[in-house]
Design an enzyme around this catalytic site. Structure first.
Site, mmCIF file in Angstrom:
data_model
loop_
_atom_site.group_PDB
_atom_site.id
_atom_site.type_symbol
_atom_site.label_atom_id
_atom_site.label_comp_id
_atom_site.label_asym_id
_atom_site.label_seq_id
_atom_site.Cartn_x
_atom_site.Cartn_y
_atom_site.Cartn_z
ATOM 1 N N GLY A 103 -4.903 -2.171 5.339
ATOM 2 C CA GLY A 103 -4.088 -3.296 4.873
ATOM 3 C C GLY A 103 -4.765 -4.639 5.091
ATOM 4 N N ARG A 104 -5.236 -4.886 6.304
ATOM 5 C CA ARG A 104 -5.796 -6.215 6.609
ATOM 6 C C ARG A 104 -7.201 -6.395 6.046
ATOM 7 N NH1 ARG A 104 -4.755 -3.120 10.820
ATOM 8 N NH2 ARG A 104 -6.366 -2.426 12.270
ATOM 9 N N GLU B 274 10.526 -4.588 4.567
ATOM 10 C CA GLU B 274 10.618 -6.000 4.152
ATOM 11 C C GLU B 274 10.301 -6.150 2.664
ATOM 12 O OE1 GLU B 274 8.993 -4.832 6.763
ATOM 13 O OE2 GLU B 274 9.143 -6.202 8.487
ATOM 14 N N GLU C 255 -4.835 -7.520 15.096
ATOM 15 C CA GLU C 255 -4.341 -6.183 14.768
ATOM 16 C C GLU C 255 -5.493 -5.187 14.897
ATOM 17 O OE1 GLU C 255 -0.655 -4.987 12.061
ATOM 18 O OE2 GLU C 255 -2.411 -5.440 10.862
ATOM 19 N N LYS D 290 9.451 -1.146 14.652
ATOM 20 C CA LYS D 290 9.997 -0.735 13.352
ATOM 21 C C LYS D 290 11.059 0.347 13.544
ATOM 22 C CE LYS D 290 5.840 -1.084 10.470
ATOM 23 N NZ LYS D 290 4.907 -0.301 9.684
ATOM 24 N N HIS E 263 -5.181 -34.144 16.996
ATOM 25 C CA HIS E 263 -4.041 -34.956 17.436
ATOM 26 C C HIS E 263 -2.945 -34.079 17.995
ATOM 27 C CE1 HIS E 263 -5.620 -38.689 15.649
ATOM 28 N NE2 HIS E 263 -6.287 -37.810 14.920
ATOM 29 N N LYS F 206 0.839 -1.199 0.000
ATOM 30 C CA LYS F 206 0.000 0.000 0.000
ATOM 31 C C LYS F 206 0.876 1.253 0.000
ATOM 32 C CE LYS F 206 -3.544 2.210 2.822
ATOM 33 N NZ LYS F 206 -4.461 2.076 3.963
#
Ligand code: G6Q
Length: 545
Positions: free
Chosen positions: A270-271, A215, A356, A507, A387, A209
């Site tokens: 973003g999410r 990263e 978030e 950050k 399991h 965005k």
């Protein structure tokens, strides 16, 4: 100036506290015995979803009180504010309009006096045209070969949705193409994603965005170097790189022609962005028609959320149940357990969406809350989880409400597999709710000393969501269900579900530490004694010391 409303002091909250005091010990066995119709009474069917919430520690009164709580928090008004394009993301002063991303072309959704729906469709059409060219082989790489591999480079909201959707809709995907996702700045992620690929046949989608995320920019630059190592020529970038972003200036600076950019807008968080341009990899994988089917599913749930009465509103009920356990039973987590292998990344996706959004400790007016907010969401697909961690859900000391998600028809029917899978789902929710009493264990002839180990207390709550099959529409509905449940919770807790200031500090500190890792062992470090020692040790082992 109006006085801030204190949630825990409201009559609705107090009524729930009192009510909880009365019913918190009531066992689901009793609730079911008292009402033979309970399984149907507390179930809702809407949009092809069967939502069974009868195995929750609730009565009719609980639901009435929870609905009153939602009304007292003006949930209706806040829903209208979101759909109306108001800047409900207060701390970032932004509208929150992911619902506009899936609105049909004839809808009007205004932001600052402008209808944004035509813009949304313009980008969707551009994505569709591009996807078609890539899928058909018309879009060629620099050396004339067709594109066989698509790598999405992005992180957080620019990665988790695309990965989840690709896995969820793999059944519908173009099988002669490879789709991979690189997110981590750990070079291993890039290396493993590309080690067996031919750069001549590889398209990189740089999804960011802001187009400034460390990263993604680091991986993007590595990708460019990797591609150019084979392709040689800077001109190849135009054929092998496209960008998904709101930031045209940074996209150009990176070296991607803005003609190869698919845009979205600051009112897409973003999410919440997987159906914006960020969904390009999904669209290339499954084709524009399937992508639009997914959008239609999202939209159906949006409209249901916007218009259905709270008592029959799936996201509202789901959100209220989350609040009920988080605040009145002090449950710390929610387990999401999809009984469908295609949904293997769904819990990971929900982790970001829920945590978030609602991992906040102050209200929109900046006051510290005196109640619990967002629980931890986690999970794995069934039956694998059975399991692994189900032991703790069945017999541990913690209360963990569960969401079971299953489908009547498998997309891959193989003999008895699906019946076995679904029998397990139904059995788990039954076992959690009803357990096995001491008397029952003894009646089986269990030795005395083993009895306590074999008792299941039960009374462990769960929702079961059952749909016919995992279609693109159904995926859209499921995601929107959780999105709007998160919204409902956020409104009740009075928090801003759309900011994420909590990710900032780390950050900033990383930026400060980065040059220090490159420095000489003796250069002065001004952190705490733990961080200083860790950095020195790293430098020494790395050979800088
Ligand atoms: C999501 C967050 C966050 C964001 C990533 C990537 O709501 O804002 O996860 O999506 O930090 O950001 P960019 O898309 O700007 O690279």
């Amino acid at each position: 100036m109006t006085e801030t409303r204190k949630l825990t002091q409201t009559p609705e909250w107090k009524a729930l506290t009192e009510h909880h005091g009365k019913i918190h010990d009531t066992h689901l066995r009793t609730l079911f015995a008292d009402d033979p119709e309970r399984g149907k009474q507390f179930a809702l069917e809407a949009l092809g979803l069967y939502f069974d919430y009868s195995k929750h520690r609730i009565t009719g009164e609980t639901m009435q009180l929870l609905v009153k709580l939602a009304e007292g928090c003006d949930l209706r008004g806040r829903i209208d504010a979101m759909f109306g394009g108001e800047k409900i993301n207060l701390t970032e002063n932004r509208a929150v309009l992911h619902v506009a991303l899936r609105a049909p072309i004839d809808k009007q959704i205004m932001v600052d006096g402008v209808n944004v729906v035509p813009e949304v469709h313009k980008v969707l059409d551009k994505m569709a045209a591009f996807s078609e060219r890539v899928r058909s082989g018309e879009w060629k790489g620099h050396t004339g070969k067709r594109i066989r591999n698509v790598i999405n480079i992005g992180i957080g909201g620019s990665d988790l949705g695309p990965v989840m959707a690709y896995e969820a809709l793999r059944h519908y995907s173009q099988r002669d193409m490879t789709f991979r996702f690189v997110s981590n700045v750990d070079g291993t992620d890039f290396a493993e994603a590309t080690h067996d690929l031919d750069a001549e046949e590889t398209l990189f989608i740089i999804a960011s965005k802001t187009f400034t995320t460390l990263e993604t920019m680091t991986n993007g630059r590595t990708a460019r170097a990797w591609a150019l190592e084979t392709l040689g020529d800077e001109a190849a970038v135009a054929k092998h790189f496209v960008a998904l972003s709101t930031n045209a200036a940074e996209v150009s600076k990176f070296g991607i022609d803005t003609a190869n950019m698919f845009e979205f807008w600051d009112w897409v968080g973003g999410r919440y962005s997987m159906v914006s341009a960020i969904g390009l990899s999904t669209m290339i994988a499954v084709g524009a028609d399937n992508f639009r089917r997914m959008l239609a599913g999202f939209h159906e749930m949006d409209e249901h959320f916007r218009t259905a009465p709270f008592e029959q509103n799936l996201p509202v009920l789901m959100g209220l149940l989350t609040v009920w356990y988080a605040d009145f039973f002090n449950a710390q987590t929610v387990a999401v357990l999809p009984y469908d292998q295609y949904l293997k990344r769904f819990p990971a996706y929900l982790q970001q969406l829920t945590m978030e959004s609602n991992g906040k400790q102050v209200t929109t007016s900046g006051e510290r809350v005196d109640y619990e907010t967002g629980p931890v969401f986690w999970g794995e697909p069934g039956t694998n989880g059975q399991h692994s961690f189900y032991q703790l859900i069945h017999q541990g000391t913690k209360l963990i409400p569960c969401d079971f998600i299953g489908f009547t028809r498998s997309l891959n029917p193989h003999g008895a597999h699906h019946d076995i899978l679904m029998a397990n789902l139904f059995a788990q929710s039954e076992a959690l709710a009803f357990g096995k009493t001491e008397e029952e264990v003894r009646a089986e002839g269990t030795q005395d000393w083993l009895v306590p180990h074999r008792v299941f207390n039960g009374n462990r709550p769960s929702t079961t969501i059952l749909a016919e099959s995992l279609t693109p529409e159904m995926l859209g509905k499921l995601i929107a269900l959780y999105e709007h449940s998160v919204f409902t919770q956020g409104i009740i807790w009075g928090i801003d579900s759309f900011d994420q200031w909590g990710v900032e500090l780390g950050k900033v500190l990383a930026q400060r530490i980065m040059p220090e890792l490159d420095g000489h062992a003796n250069s002065e470090l001004k952190h705490d004694s733990s961080t200083n020692t860790l950095i020195r040790r790293y430098r020494e082992q790395k050979g800088n010391g």
